[in-house]
Design a protein around this motif. Structure first.
Motif, mmCIF file in Angstrom:
data_model
loop_
_atom_site.group_PDB
_atom_site.id
_atom_site.type_symbol
_atom_site.label_atom_id
_atom_site.label_comp_id
_atom_site.label_asym_id
_atom_site.label_seq_id
_atom_site.Cartn_x
_atom_site.Cartn_y
_atom_site.Cartn_z
ATOM 1 N N ALA A 93 48.362 32.380 -29.661
ATOM 2 C CA ALA A 93 49.190 33.196 -28.762
ATOM 3 C C ALA A 93 48.596 34.596 -28.635
ATOM 4 C CB ALA A 93 50.628 33.259 -29.278
ATOM 5 N N VAL A 94 48.136 35.161 -29.740
ATOM 6 C CA VAL A 94 47.542 36.500 -29.728
ATOM 7 C C VAL A 94 46.263 36.510 -28.893
ATOM 8 C CG1 VAL A 94 46.435 38.260 -31.190
ATOM 9 C CG2 VAL A 94 48.578 37.200 -31.919
ATOM 10 N N GLY A 95 45.424 35.519 -29.097
ATOM 11 C CA GLY A 95 44.174 35.434 -28.341
ATOM 12 C C GLY A 95 44.402 35.241 -26.852
ATOM 13 N N LEU A 96 45.347 34.378 -26.492
ATOM 14 C CA LEU A 96 45.659 34.156 -25.074
ATOM 15 C C LEU A 96 46.231 35.412 -24.435
ATOM 16 C CD1 LEU A 96 47.145 30.551 -25.144
ATOM 17 C CD2 LEU A 96 45.053 31.287 -23.976
ATOM 18 N N THR A 97 47.079 36.124 -25.170
ATOM 19 C CA THR A 97 47.662 37.366 -24.646
ATOM 20 C C THR A 97 46.568 38.391 -24.379
ATOM 21 O OG1 THR A 97 49.745 36.937 -25.801
ATOM 22 C CG2 THR A 97 49.320 39.203 -25.107
ATOM 23 N N ALA A 98 45.646 38.531 -25.321
ATOM 24 C CA ALA A 98 44.545 39.489 -25.154
ATOM 25 C C ALA A 98 43.655 39.097 -23.978
ATOM 26 C CB ALA A 98 43.725 39.576 -26.443
ATOM 27 N N LYS A 99 43.340 37.813 -23.863
ATOM 28 C CA LYS A 99 42.489 37.333 -22.768
ATOM 29 C C LYS A 99 43.169 37.577 -21.420
ATOM 30 C CE LYS A 99 38.997 35.541 -22.725
ATOM 31 N NZ LYS A 99 37.659 36.124 -22.451
ATOM 32 N N LEU A 100 44.449 37.265 -21.346
ATOM 33 C CA LEU A 100 45.215 37.454 -20.109
ATOM 34 C C LEU A 100 45.258 38.935 -19.714
ATOM 35 C CD1 LEU A 100 46.959 36.024 -17.960
ATOM 36 C CD2 LEU A 100 48.919 36.464 -19.426
ATOM 37 N N GLU A 101 45.515 39.806 -20.677
ATOM 38 C CA GLU A 101 45.550 41.246 -20.384
ATOM 39 C C GLU A 101 44.191 41.729 -19.865
ATOM 40 O OE1 GLU A 101 47.029 43.289 -23.852
ATOM 41 O OE2 GLU A 101 49.018 42.360 -23.655
ATOM 42 N N ALA A 102 43.121 41.267 -20.487
ATOM 43 C CA ALA A 102 41.779 41.667 -20.046
ATOM 44 C C ALA A 102 41.504 41.193 -18.627
ATOM 45 C CB ALA A 102 40.721 41.136 -21.006
ATOM 46 N N GLU B 237 47.572 23.745 -32.144
ATOM 47 C CA GLU B 237 47.606 24.707 -31.037
ATOM 48 C C GLU B 237 48.965 24.744 -30.327
ATOM 49 O OE1 GLU B 237 44.540 25.588 -27.462
ATOM 50 O OE2 GLU B 237 45.422 23.575 -27.437
ATOM 51 N N ILE B 238 49.662 23.623 -30.281
ATOM 52 C CA ILE B 238 50.923 23.537 -29.515
ATOM 53 C C ILE B 238 51.936 24.606 -29.913
ATOM 54 C CG2 ILE B 238 52.943 22.076 -29.033
ATOM 55 C CD1 ILE B 238 50.386 21.322 -27.415
ATOM 56 N N PRO B 239 52.207 24.852 -31.200
ATOM 57 C CA PRO B 239 53.160 25.920 -31.536
ATOM 58 C C PRO B 239 52.731 27.289 -31.007
ATOM 59 C CG PRO B 239 52.783 24.519 -33.443
ATOM 60 C CD PRO B 239 51.783 24.113 -32.400
ATOM 61 N N GLU B 240 51.425 27.541 -30.988
ATOM 62 C CA GLU B 240 50.911 28.802 -30.438
ATOM 63 C C GLU B 240 51.170 28.886 -28.928
ATOM 64 O OE1 GLU B 240 49.397 31.485 -32.019
ATOM 65 O OE2 GLU B 240 49.972 30.504 -33.899
ATOM 66 N N LEU B 241 50.957 27.766 -28.236
ATOM 67 C CA LEU B 241 51.224 27.731 -26.790
ATOM 68 C C LEU B 241 52.711 27.884 -26.511
ATOM 69 C CD1 LEU B 241 48.758 24.891 -25.795
ATOM 70 C CD2 LEU B 241 48.586 27.284 -25.113
ATOM 71 N N ASN B 242 53.556 27.270 -27.336
ATOM 72 C CA ASN B 242 55.003 27.432 -27.187
ATOM 73 C C ASN B 242 55.393 28.902 -27.323
ATOM 74 O OD1 ASN B 242 55.583 24.693 -26.795
ATOM 75 N ND2 ASN B 242 55.956 24.320 -28.970
ATOM 76 N N ALA B 243 54.849 29.573 -28.349
ATOM 77 C CA ALA B 243 55.149 30.988 -28.575
ATOM 78 C C ALA B 243 54.635 31.842 -27.418
ATOM 79 C CB ALA B 243 54.531 31.454 -29.898
ATOM 80 N N PHE B 244 53.426 31.549 -26.962
ATOM 81 C CA PHE B 244 52.844 32.288 -25.840
ATOM 82 C C PHE B 244 53.699 32.103 -24.583
ATOM 83 C CE2 PHE B 244 50.017 32.320 -22.107
ATOM 84 C CZ PHE B 244 49.547 33.622 -22.179
ATOM 85 N N ALA B 245 54.100 30.858 -24.292
ATOM 86 C CA ALA B 245 54.926 30.575 -23.109
ATOM 87 C C ALA B 245 56.242 31.342 -23.169
ATOM 88 C CB ALA B 245 55.183 29.071 -22.990
#
Length: 159
Positions: free
Chosen positions: A145-154, A62-70
């Motif tokens: 990162a994609v899932g977090l972005t979608a959740k945040l936008e919603a 998960e960490i690389p995804e969080l890095n990309a999201f951040a």
């Protein structure tokens, strides 16, 4: 000078000093590098707080995804914060964060009390907190990162 007056003046000075120092120390502790994390740096931002541990296999992926999201959210009023589930401090925390490849801020002190986060026995767990400091979502398991972005936008749209 009477003893009552000395006591009153002493109490007044102590109260003023306490209030002054409390205002200066309004922070959420230090990060993995030992740098102070001032609360004002987090105010008015959406926070994504992720609890992780080195022994947690899903955390590692998960960490690389969080890095990309951040990195993608850096200029969008979103701050990603990590918290080591095992409560590592100082050099141990810094070394663990480096081994995990974490590029976002890792807090040495658990912010659960500040944000009224429930304790989770499962990892990884991620909390999304809105710009007013209200917990909006608790996400169990590995995030992308994609899932977090979608959740945040919603959530920002009122979802």
């Amino acid at each position: 000078m009477g003893s009552r007056l000395r006591v009153a003046i002493g109490a007044f000075v102590l109260t003023c000093a306490s209030l002054f120092l409390a205002g200066c120390s309004d922070d959420v502790g230090v990060d993995q590098h030992g740098q102070k994390v001032a609360a004002e740096r987090l105010e008015g931002q959406w926070l994504v707080i992720n609890y992780w541990a080195e022994w947690c296999a899903p955390c590692r992926t998960e960490i690389p995804e969080l890095n990309a999201f951040a990195a993608a959210q850096r200029d969008n009023g979103v701050k990603v914060l990590g918290v080591n589930f095992d409560g590592l401090q100082g050099d141990e925390l810094n070394q663990a964060a480096e081994r995990m490849g974490i590029s976002f801020t890792v807090l040495a002190a658990d912010p659960a009390k500040r944000f009224e986060l429930p304790r989770s026995e499962a990892l990884p767990v991620t909390y999304i907190i809105d710009a007013q400091g209200k917990v909006r979502e608790r996400l169990l398991g590995e995030q992308s990162a994609v899932g977090l972005t979608a959740k945040l936008e919603a959530l920002r749209k009122g979802g």
